[in-house]
Enzyme design. Structure first.
Site, PDB file in Angstrom:
ATOM      1  N   ARG A 196      -3.870 -10.613   4.551  1.00 17.76           N
ATOM      2  CA  ARG A 196      -4.237 -11.909   4.151  1.00 17.76           C
ATOM      3  C   ARG A 196      -2.909 -12.529   4.523  1.00 17.76           C
ATOM      4  O   ARG A 196      -3.417 -13.452   4.874  1.00 17.76           O
ATOM      5  CB  ARG A 196      -5.067 -12.259   3.351  1.00 17.76           C
ATOM      6  CG  ARG A 196      -6.749 -11.180   2.915  1.00 17.76           C
ATOM      7  CD  ARG A 196      -6.651 -12.566   1.948  1.00 17.76           C
ATOM      8  NE  ARG A 196      -8.792 -12.220   2.747  1.00 17.76           N
ATOM      9  CZ  ARG A 196      -9.767 -11.507   1.507  1.00 17.76           C
ATOM     10  NH1 ARG A 196      -8.958 -10.479   0.296  1.00 17.76           N
ATOM     11  NH2 ARG A 196     -10.692 -11.006   1.766  1.00 17.76           N
ATOM     12  N   HIS A 235       0.710  -1.111   0.036  1.00 17.84           N
ATOM     13  CA  HIS A 235      -0.250  -0.037   0.265  1.00 17.84           C
ATOM     14  C   HIS A 235       0.560   1.709   0.390  1.00 17.84           C
ATOM     15  O   HIS A 235       0.823   2.114  -1.200  1.00 17.84           O
ATOM     16  CB  HIS A 235      -1.172  -0.027   1.568  1.00 17.84           C
ATOM     17  CG  HIS A 235      -1.725  -0.836   1.487  1.00 17.84           C
ATOM     18  ND1 HIS A 235      -2.044  -1.951   2.031  1.00 17.84           N
ATOM     19  CD2 HIS A 235      -2.824  -0.866   0.633  1.00 17.84           C
ATOM     20  CE1 HIS A 235      -3.111  -3.035   1.830  1.00 17.84           C
ATOM     21  NE2 HIS A 235      -3.338  -2.403   1.252  1.00 17.84           N
TER      22      HIS A 235
END
Ligand code: PAF
Length: 296
Positions: free
Chosen positions: A197, A37
């Site tokens: 995840r 990110h």
């Protein structure tokens, strides 16, 4: 001390924070921010005019989870996310509640009485075969975020390649007038693609997870001999990983249509390690060969 971003929780706060800013780049996220990110945020800063604003949205979108998927356990780490955004010089974080985004309510994969975005046939292949309502949820929330933030540019990771292709299609087909930029996947030293995840994986699963990258890389090497050879090479790698349950391994065209005999293509993989589902992809340069689909 680094000044933190303005945090907007409501549509009004968002509009106030953006005011008359000239040039806005949006990075839509579901939070649990990692270095992947951070790379998207840095790319957004490069893409926006000087003096423009980088906006990061943090919203775990119930509509893109199916019943029985990991909506409830999806990591929610807003304080840490704000730290990442501050370190990266983000101007505004938009972190709305579910009611703010879906005033009529929404739960896993379900929304009553609202207009949603139909992802078309590309939304039914690959991920769509395993998560039939996923892309309707993704495109609906992305359309809402684009409508609320009204960015000039929106940055998405190539890691979710089918999502990136579908967002580009939606923006073009629905004439949304925003520039979409895809940013390269950030990987761990052993090739595992960064993903929120990954934190679900235990030590053994984490070790095995890198086989997805090794398979894609072997596919890239085999691609000179065509799509079948690429798939064969990738399958050869996956065979060594006992803990991996493959959902799909496919070679397709860059727009997710049928793979060409020659030229640019994409190999995509999805697999489960215990309860955790991981996806990844790499570009291929195909020599002579034909498109094919297979399991292990
Ligand atoms: O890629 C994601 O994190 C999500 O699918 C997105 C684009 C933020 C929509 O919820």
């Amino acid at each position: 001390m680094i000044p933190g971003p303005v945090v907007a929780r409501t549509r009004e706060e968002l509009h106030r924070a953006l005011g008359a800013v000239d040039g806005v780049a949006l990075v839509p996220t579901m939070g649990a921010l990692h270095d992947g990110h951070a790379a998207l945020i840095r790319r957004a800063r490069k893409e926006v005019a000087q003096g423009g604003h980088v906006v990061v949205s943090v919203f775990v979108n119930p509509l893109q989870f199916g019943p029985g998927e990991d909506l409830d356990r999806y990591p929610r780490t807003l304080d840490a996310d704000l730290g990442v955004c501050a370190a990266e010089g983000v101007d505004v974080v938009f972190a709305p509640s579910v009611d703010e985004v879906y005033p009529g309510g929404a739960s896993a994969g379900a929304i009553a009485g609202a207009v949603t975005v139909d992802p078309g046939p590309v939304g039914g292949s690959l991920e769509g075969e395993f998560r039939p309502t996923h892309f309707r949820g993704v495109l609906t929330v992305v359309a809402k975020l684009l409508g609320l933030v009204r960015p000039d540019v929106a940055v998405f990771g190539e890691k979710d390649y089918q999502q990136l292709v579908l967002v580009c299609r939606m923006v073009a087909d629905l004439c949304m007038g925003v520039r979409v930029v895809g940013a390269e996947t950030v990987r761990e030293a052993d090739g595992l693609a960064l993903s929120s995840r990954n934190r679900y994986l235990d030590e053994r699963q984490r070790d095995q997870a890198a086989v997805l990258f090794r398979a894609l890389h072997a596919g890239q090497q085999g691609a000179r001999r065509g799509a079948e050879a690429a798939l064969g090479a990738a399958r050869g790698e996956l065979r060594h990983a006992q803990a991996i349950d493959l959902d799909y391994l496919e070679v397709v065209a860059p727009d997710l249509g049928p793979a060409p005999a020659h030229g640019e293509a994409r190999m995509l993989v999805a697999a489960r390690l215990g309860p955790t589902r991981l996806i990844d992809n790499l570009p291929l340069q195909l020599g002579p060969g034909i498109a094919a689909r297979t399991g292990l």
